[in-house]
Design an enzyme around this catalytic site. Sequence first.
Site, PDB file in Angstrom:
ATOM      1  N   ASP A 103       0.865  -1.175   0.000  1.00  0.00           N
ATOM      2  CA  ASP A 103       0.000   0.000   0.000  1.00  0.00           C
ATOM      3  C   ASP A 103       0.903   1.228   0.000  1.00  0.00           C
ATOM      4  O   ASP A 103       1.693   1.419   0.932  1.00  0.00           O
ATOM      5  CB  ASP A 103      -0.841  -0.041   1.292  1.00  0.00           C
ATOM      6  N   ASP A 203      -2.863   4.588  -2.369  1.00  0.00           N
ATOM      7  CA  ASP A 203      -3.816   5.264  -1.489  1.00  0.00           C
ATOM      8  C   ASP A 203      -4.245   6.615  -2.076  1.00  0.00           C
ATOM      9  O   ASP A 203      -3.390   7.400  -2.521  1.00  0.00           O
ATOM     10  CB  ASP A 203      -3.141   5.485  -0.134  1.00  0.00           C
TER      11      ASP A 203
HETATM   12  O1  TEU Z   1      -8.917   6.340   2.583  1.00  0.00           O
HETATM   13  C1  TEU Z   1      -9.419   7.369   1.795  1.00  0.00           C
HETATM   14  C2  TEU Z   1     -10.768   7.935   2.098  1.00  0.00           C
HETATM   15  O2  TEU Z   1     -11.047   9.055   1.724  1.00  0.00           O
HETATM   16  C3  TEU Z   1     -11.817   7.209   2.801  1.00  0.00           C
HETATM   17  O3  TEU Z   1     -11.893   5.882   2.483  1.00  0.00           O
HETATM   18  C4  TEU Z   1     -11.788   7.505   4.276  1.00  0.00           C
HETATM   19  O4  TEU Z   1     -10.898   6.698   4.964  1.00  0.00           O
HETATM   20  C5  TEU Z   1     -13.125   7.391   4.954  1.00  0.00           C
HETATM   21  O5  TEU Z   1     -13.878   6.361   4.467  1.00  0.00           O
HETATM   22  C6  TEU Z   1     -13.834   8.719   4.858  1.00  0.00           C
HETATM   23  O6  TEU Z   1     -15.082   8.639   5.418  1.00  0.00           O
HETATM   24  C7  TEU Z   1      -7.550   6.041   2.525  1.00  0.00           C
HETATM   25  C8  TEU Z   1      -7.236   4.874   3.423  1.00  0.00           C
HETATM   26  O7  TEU Z   1      -7.893   3.735   2.953  1.00  0.00           O
HETATM   27  C9  TEU Z   1      -7.614   5.242   4.834  1.00  0.00           C
HETATM   28  O8  TEU Z   1      -7.476   4.184   5.728  1.00  0.00           O
HETATM   29  C10 TEU Z   1      -6.754   6.407   5.230  1.00  0.00           C
HETATM   30  O9  TEU Z   1      -7.150   6.874   6.490  1.00  0.00           O
HETATM   31  C11 TEU Z   1      -6.828   7.553   4.225  1.00  0.00           C
HETATM   32  O10 TEU Z   1      -6.734   7.132   2.886  1.00  0.00           O
HETATM   33  C12 TEU Z   1      -5.691   8.518   4.443  1.00  0.00           C
HETATM   34  O11 TEU Z   1      -4.478   7.949   4.062  1.00  0.00           O
END
Ligand code: TEU
Length: 558
Positions: A103, A203
């Site tokens: 990731d 990500d």
């Molecule tokens: O997530 C991105 C994101 O905008 C969403 O999935 C968010 O985590 C949430 O659902 C908003 O309500 C990614 C990663 O998967 C997440 O775990 C991280 O926190 C985020 O990026 C930041 O890196």
Amino acid sequence: MTGYISKIEPWHKSVVYQIYPKSFLDTTGNGTGDLRGIIRKLDYLQHLGVDYLWLTPVYPSPQHDNGYDVADYCAIEPAYGNMDDFEELVQEAESRGMGIMLDMVFNHTSTEHIWFQKALEGDPKYLDYYIFRDPVEGKEPTNWQSKFGGNAWEFVPSLGQYYLHLFDVTQADLNWENPEVQEEIYRAANFWLDKGVRGFRLDVINLISKPDQLENDYVGDGRRFYTDGPRIHEFLKELNRNTFGQHEKIITVGEMSSTTLENCIRYSNPEERELSMTFNFHHLKVDYPGGEKWKLAPPDFQSLKKLFNSWQTGMTEKGGWNALFWCNHDQPRVVSRLGDDTGENRLLSAKMFATLIHLMRGTPYIYQGEELGMTNAGFSHIEQYRDVESLNHYQQLLDQGLSENEAMAILAERSRDNARTPIQWDNSPHAGFTEGKPWLEVADNYQEINARQALEDENSILNYYRDLIRLRKEYDIIAAGNYIPLEDHHNSAIFAYRREYRSQNLMVICNLTGSPAKTSIEWGPGYHLLINNYHQLPHNDGMPELRPWESLALLELI
Ligand code: TEU
């Protein structure tokens, strides 16, 4: 238009399994999962039949966002093990026919990253690695909102400037306009490719390109300015050309926040040389009233169908490729969210939702524990939660005037911790996850729902997932066929579609409810059953009636 896949690539027939290392298996007793825990369970994963293992971030991190706040792109978080463990994991996985996907968090770094620390000291080279701006009229440069709540800018008194953080205040956005930042990113990706990883999950990669001029958003939270931003396709083509594009058979998936079909076609069409496939989240917002995550509403299955149909046909027609999923570490458990997590219905609805998604056109992703039908956490005290997003929003809900009970009810449905409780391996204390105190409590249904039980039970959700994975490998139509929606005008409870490949047909019919549902979709005698979550076909004289949560897939023999 044929839309068939003419050259079947490895990922078309593959299934990816997502591991959240922190909650997978603890071998040291410190309450946190680790890399050796993953090595120990490789036989289980091989038995399941998956091809790639996507690990959420395993890099050194202060863990404010469980590793998505990366402090060093090219090392291993000591709580998870060391580089020798990682190399052993790559080899042991390879020897069982599985590749490791990492990731990559390239939109932001932790504020503890050395680059940000040097920026804080005023080093101009590193100030330009991030997005620093002067105050405007003594306030934040724009009114953009952080995805985790509050304004997206943080003031640094010693510099007299604000920095942008689209996520937590400890996650500073990188400045991709700076070619040196791009070079650093390439170095990080190539470091891991040299270690033998076979894929990347990128990500929030569609947020990396910010406009030159940052302006206030008077109709939204700012996302329309940086989502699928001005130079995004150029940045991805360059990333591809300088890193994974130089290797054979690397699989890449971009996490695309609030994206569009048109952009995802470009991201994933092989001719564009950007990525292998994309995640989008539109289908996981059908229970957000007015698009709001922190409000409750029952799922709107009609819009779920419409969304899948338009993404599936759109990607088919224009040569794009979807990542298919219900669950990940940010989403509540599908069986609790869209299905029924009680009694026999848990098995039926988990299998139905698995069928629906695994037989679509795209690459299926299984999130750890999904194959066991794991449920939401069932927490009732705020002290049980760990997730920064949940804790921030809990406070915001209270500030808006909701009672503690009302706010807790929303968290119980929406919190990301629902996905993050430790895997339920067996019925021993803490579900066999740790001999210490788990960093996040185990769901209290582990006595009935656990991997040991599932391995012993022929009728388990686990065995059903094995069958779905095997079918994808056996039948080219699942990997390569077109997608054609089937409309059941008679009954809105039915979700059905057809796959078509070289004059062969596969029909998938699902009942999205816990009540019997008659369907106007019929199948002739030429069809035979590929998979069903009941033990025999429903009656098919006149109008077939699907049983509660029933799903069936029928292949036309030619
Ligand atoms: O997530 C991105 C994101 O905008 C969403 O999935 C968010 O985590 C949430 O659902 C908003 O309500 C990614 C990663 O998967 C997440 O775990 C991280 O926190 C985020 O990026 C930041 O890196």
